[in-house]
Scaffold this active site. Structure first.
Site, PDB file in Angstrom:
ATOM      1  N   LYS A  12      38.429  50.000  40.856  1.00  0.00           N
ATOM      2  CA  LYS A  12      37.944  48.364  41.602  1.00  0.00           C
ATOM      3  C   LYS A  12      38.325  48.125  43.598  1.00  0.00           C
ATOM      4  O   LYS A  12      39.594  47.617  43.380  1.00  0.00           O
ATOM      5  CB  LYS A  12      38.493  47.508  41.470  1.00  0.00           C
ATOM      6  CG  LYS A  12      38.375  47.506  39.647  1.00  0.00           C
ATOM      7  CD  LYS A  12      36.742  46.754  39.112  1.00  0.00           C
ATOM      8  CE  LYS A  12      36.441  47.455  38.028  1.00  0.00           C
ATOM      9  NZ  LYS A  12      34.741  47.356  37.868  1.00  0.00           N
TER      10      LYS A  12
ATOM     11  N   ASP B 260      33.788  50.860  42.859  1.00  0.00           N
ATOM     12  CA  ASP B 260      32.994  49.403  42.532  1.00  0.00           C
ATOM     13  C   ASP B 260      33.152  48.089  43.349  1.00  0.00           C
ATOM     14  O   ASP B 260      34.788  47.552  42.560  1.00  0.00           O
ATOM     15  CB  ASP B 260      33.050  48.833  40.792  1.00  0.00           C
ATOM     16  CG  ASP B 260      32.269  48.385  40.387  1.00  0.00           C
ATOM     17  OD1 ASP B 260      31.922  47.623  40.664  1.00  0.00           O
ATOM     18  OD2 ASP B 260      32.203  47.544  39.351  1.00  0.00           O
TER      19      ASP B 260
ATOM     20  N   GLU C 176      28.838  51.511  43.828  1.00  0.00           N
ATOM     21  CA  GLU C 176      28.555  50.924  42.399  1.00  0.00           C
ATOM     22  C   GLU C 176      28.979  49.673  42.626  1.00  0.00           C
ATOM     23  O   GLU C 176      29.326  48.068  43.682  1.00  0.00           O
ATOM     24  CB  GLU C 176      29.419  50.748  41.307  1.00  0.00           C
ATOM     25  CG  GLU C 176      28.591  49.489  39.731  1.00  0.00           C
ATOM     26  CD  GLU C 176      29.499  50.284  38.218  1.00  0.00           C
ATOM     27  OE1 GLU C 176      29.847  51.054  38.560  1.00  0.00           O
ATOM     28  OE2 GLU C 176      29.489  48.979  38.099  1.00  0.00           O
TER      29      GLU C 176
ATOM     30  N   ASP D 178      24.839  46.794  39.003  1.00  0.00           N
ATOM     31  CA  ASP D 178      25.446  46.317  37.539  1.00  0.00           C
ATOM     32  C   ASP D 178      25.224  44.487  37.142  1.00  0.00           C
ATOM     33  O   ASP D 178      24.455  43.954  36.473  1.00  0.00           O
ATOM     34  CB  ASP D 178      27.139  46.245  37.506  1.00  0.00           C
ATOM     35  CG  ASP D 178      27.544  46.180  36.102  1.00  0.00           C
ATOM     36  OD1 ASP D 178      27.163  45.649  35.804  1.00  0.00           O
ATOM     37  OD2 ASP D 178      29.226  46.548  35.793  1.00  0.00           O
TER      38      ASP D 178
ATOM     39  N   LYS E 184      25.710  46.668  29.763  1.00  0.00           N
ATOM     40  CA  LYS E 184      26.601  45.717  29.068  1.00  0.00           C
ATOM     41  C   LYS E 184      25.860  45.198  28.285  1.00  0.00           C
ATOM     42  O   LYS E 184      25.089  44.259  28.502  1.00  0.00           O
ATOM     43  CB  LYS E 184      27.755  44.825  30.451  1.00  0.00           C
ATOM     44  CG  LYS E 184      28.608  45.942  31.390  1.00  0.00           C
ATOM     45  CD  LYS E 184      29.665  44.236  31.925  1.00  0.00           C
ATOM     46  CE  LYS E 184      30.166  44.992  33.455  1.00  0.00           C
ATOM     47  NZ  LYS E 184      30.007  45.943  34.477  1.00  0.00           N
TER      48      LYS E 184
HETATM   49 MG    MG Z   1      30.695  47.300  37.195  1.00  0.00          MG
END
Ligand code: MG
Length: 367
Positions: A165, A193, A218, A241, A265
């Site tokens: 992250k 990401d 990402e 994403d 997702k």
């Molecule tokens: Mg992501």
């Protein structure tokens, strides 16, 4: 078979690490999850779960899940839960948009279809590929050395794919990526990401700063257009994403050569029915996928496992075992990670039995 009753339960999911931190100082300490139970006149009940990543990740929030279920639920009473496309159209007629509110209901109907036919959802979604499938571990945002130590720790537990992250200041993010890359071994995969956390100029500096590191980038920026611009100036493999949430966005990204991998997702697309459509489209277009959800407990993890395990192995970039991030078990029979991998249940439906002693009384009853 007809749907006779819909119940919703609220459950708090704490974390082993105490908090989950990502771009822009966003953080969640306890996840607010919603479990639904769909009952039928055939004596079969199906279950689903939806859990937003807090209220500031996607346009979704925990109370919204329950408000949305209260809105669309009455339209499903009397419907046949095995008619999945019809169920989805009925929900879309009752409430425009808000896919995350419909996800748990859609998943519960897949659970019913599986139980009614005696087949695992994985089989209904296209069939099992291999004995198990690969997982990644999300590495909560911390100082570079702490993140490298976390990666080393999770690597010792069997994970070989890591999603850092990032999405804060440029220098620290470059340091995070470099520090972690140094503890990896050949064959490991690293994803940075940013969760939309960089402005375009910042993202361009980061991808330049880590040009020699084997890392996937990402969702660097908020908009699709910014992400495309950054990709044009990057040598790295690219994952989209947050800006990919329906078939149109997948097709646009493919047409524009905007990404190498997309993150699907389940609740972002509105349930297994629409996530499967996107999965199948990506396989046809040659796009690999991370298959997961925004967050969740045992029931979300089970739903992920059926979609991931029914995805052709070469197209499954990674998947997630959210039920190992926290201590609370909300359903028996959920898949459990083993050596960085997981398998979908062989039992009919999702293969999970919710622990109603943990879930408590329903917060919503529709009949
Ligand atoms: Mg992501």
């Amino acid at each position: 078979m007809r749907i006779t009753k819909i119940l919703a339960y609220q459950v708090d999911l704490p974390l082993h690490e105490g908090s989950y931190n990502w771009s822009g100082g966003k953080s969640v300490q306890v996840f607010d999850s919603t479990v639904v139970r769909v009952e039928t006149d055939a004596g079969i009940a199906g279950h689903g779960e939806a859990c937003p990543l807090g209220p500031v990740y996607l346009p979704s929030y925990a109370e919204g899940v329950r408000a949305g279920i209260a809105e669309v639920g009455p339209a499903l009473i009397g419907e046949d839960p095995r008619d999945l496309d019809r169920i989805v159209r009925t929900m879309d007629r009752a409430l425009k948009g808000h896919p995350y509110c419909k996800s748990a209901l859609d998943v519960a109907c897949w659970d019913i279809l599986g139980q009614a036919t005696g087949l695992p959802v994985c089989t209904l979604l296209g069939g099992r590929n291999g004995d198990d499938f690969v997982l990644y571990r999300a590495i909560s945002q911390q100082a570079p050395e702490a993140m490298a130590a976390n990666v080393a720790g999770y690597r010792a537990e069997g994970y070989r794919r890591f999603q850092l992250k990032v999405g804060s200041d440029v220098e620290t993010d470059i340091a995070r990526i470099k520090a972690v890359s140094e503890v990896l071994e050949p064959g490991d995969i690293l994803v940075a990401d940013a969760n939309t956390g960089w402005l375009q100029h910042e993202a361009v500096r980061v991808v330049r700063g880590v040009r020699d590191v084997d890392v996937y980038i990402e969702q660097p920026c908020v908009s699709y257009e910014e992400c495309r611009t950054v990709r044009d100036q990057s040598d790295h493999a690219f994952v989209l994403d947050e800006c990919i949430d329906d078939l149109r966005s997948v097709l646009r990204g493919h047409q524009d050569r905007a990404m190498d991998v997309v993150n699907i997702k389940i609740s972002k697309f509105g349930g297994l029915t629409k996530a499967r459509q996107a999965r199948d489209l990506c396989q046809s277009l040659g796009i690999a996928m991370t298959i997961e959800d925004t967050w969740g407990g045992d029931i979300v993890t089970a739903a992920i496992s059926h979609l991931a395990h029914s995805t052709a192995t070469e197209f499954l970039f990674t998947s997630t075992d959210f039920n190992s991030y926290g201590p609370l078990c909300i359903a028996d029979g959920a898949p459990q990670r083993q050596n960085g991998r997981m398998a979908a249940s062989l039992a009919p439906g999702l293969g999970v039995s919710p622990r109603f002693d943990v879930l408590g009384d329903p917060v919503l009853e529709i009949e």
